[in-house]
Design an enzyme around this catalytic site. Structure first.
Site, PDB file in Angstrom:
ATOM      1  N   GLY A  77       0.820  -1.193   0.000  1.00 37.71           N
ATOM      2  CA  GLY A  77       0.000   0.000   0.000  1.00 37.71           C
ATOM      3  C   GLY A  77       0.866   1.259   0.000  1.00 37.71           C
ATOM      4  N   SER A 144       6.621  -4.364  -2.095  1.00 35.78           N
ATOM      5  CA  SER A 144       6.125  -3.058  -2.512  1.00 35.78           C
ATOM      6  C   SER A 144       6.280  -2.079  -1.340  1.00 35.78           C
ATOM      7  CB  SER A 144       4.678  -3.189  -2.991  1.00 35.78           C
ATOM      8  OG  SER A 144       4.248  -2.039  -3.647  1.00 35.78           O
TER       9      SER A 144
END
Length: 349
Positions: A77, A144
């Site tokens: 996120g 990520s």
């Protein structure tokens, strides 16, 4: 038996051929060669909420072996939250698997909350969770944004980190945000880009992050929802080498879209709360002693391979595996295979 005539030579050749063929077939069926997939689904053996600073309550869970090697999973996120499949990157017989939803997302409260929600809050949340669970040291796994947070946590708290397994490296530098949200990635996905920019009038398209932030923090629920769908849909649509409709649908669900879009935009408009534009690379020298495996898709669009390469150059001791036929998502076959091979290796540390 010696091979001393023509018939014996032929028999020997045939026997040797069959032995060789059997050996090759055994290698191909061996778990050392076969492509790795998720471990079977499991349920937590313990869950709870941890009160942290700023009025936030974090959902956490443990599964696997209570006496196994502790491993912390950091989701992406920021704002995506954990999923049941995230438990399955690890051998449940060998690992004590810890997952938690970061501030504002998943089951944590308040949902989609931006106040007191910074990188440094999350770093201290991780350390508070470690102490709450009575863990001395652990392996940290993140992809990520999870790679950003994992690196940042290790730099701030290197002592308890026994190893890092990172995927889809995101260093959260302005040039990375510019590439994905302003100019660069749109040349590869012009069709999806049209949907992304649709809520933003032409007069505000010089700074999409600023324009989206204005709408994602709006009191107008409809305006906020439209902006969230556009922002999160762009991410869901570009995260795999080949478009995945189920992944896109998960990112554009109302709840997921709201937390992903609001929290990501909140972090990016504040330069991820780093003091400098290149904070991680400037400080990575302090963790080069920690074993690290990096898995990176060659055609990762949200987090281009350049960042993984620059991290590897600054940290040559880290092992970098480039997956030649993959994009960004952890569920792409080559990436998943490499990640689970890494967790199997790190279980011995």
């Amino acid at each position: 038996m010696s091979c001393y005539n023509r018939s014996s030579i032929l028999r020997c050749m045939m026997r040797n051929y069959l032995i060789y063929l059997t050996f090759i077939l055994s290698l191909l069926s061996s778990p050392l060669i076969a492509e790795r997939v998720f471990y079977p689904p499991i349920e937590p053996y313990e869950t709870g909420y941890l009160d942290v600073t700023g009025g936030h309550r974090l959902y956490w869970e443990e599964c696997g072996n209570p006496k196994g090697k502790p491993v912390l999973f950091l989701h992406g996120g920021p704002g995506i939250g954990t999923q049941p499949s995230h438990r399955c990157f690890f051998n449940p017989d060998l690992y004590r698997i810890i997952l938690f939803d970061q501030r504002g997302c998943g089951k944590s409260l308040p949902f989609s909350g931006l106040e007191n929600n910074t990188t440094w809050d999350l770093v201290e949340d991780i350390e508070r969770l470690r102490k709450h669970l009575g863990i001395e040291n652990w392996v940290v796994f993140g992809g990520s944004w999870g790679s950003t947070l994992g690196l940042t946590y290790a730099i701030k708290h290197p002592e308890p980190v026994k190893g890092l397994i990172l995927r889809g490296i995101f260093l959260c530098r302005p040039k990375e945000i510019q590439w994905y949200y302003q100019s660069g990635a749109h040349r590869l996905f012009p069709d999806l880009w049209e949907s992304y920019v649709a809520p933003i009038p032409l007069s505000e398209r010089g700074d999409f992050v600023q324009a989206f932030y204005k709408r994602l923090t709006s009191a107008d629920a409809e305006e906020r929802g439209i902006a969230a769908q556009a922002w999160s849909g762009w991410e869901g649509g570009t995260s795999k080498l080949l478009f995945d409709s189920s992944l896109f649908a998960s990112f554009t669900g109302d709840k997921m879209a709201d937390s992903v879009a609001r929290i990501e935009c909140h972090y990016f408009i504040h330069n991820t709360f780093f003091d400098t534009d290149n904070w991680i690379l400037e400080n990575v020298g302090g963790i080069r002693h920690i074993p690290c495996a990096i898995v990176q898709g060659r055609y990762d669009i949200p987090c281009p391979i350049e960042s993984a390469w620059e991290l590897h150059r600054a940290w040559p001791e880290a092992e970098l595996e480039i997956i030649p036929d993959a994009g960004h998502a952890a569920t792409e076959k080559g990436i998943l295979d490499a990640l689970i091979r890494a967790t199997d290796r790190f279980s011995a540390f």
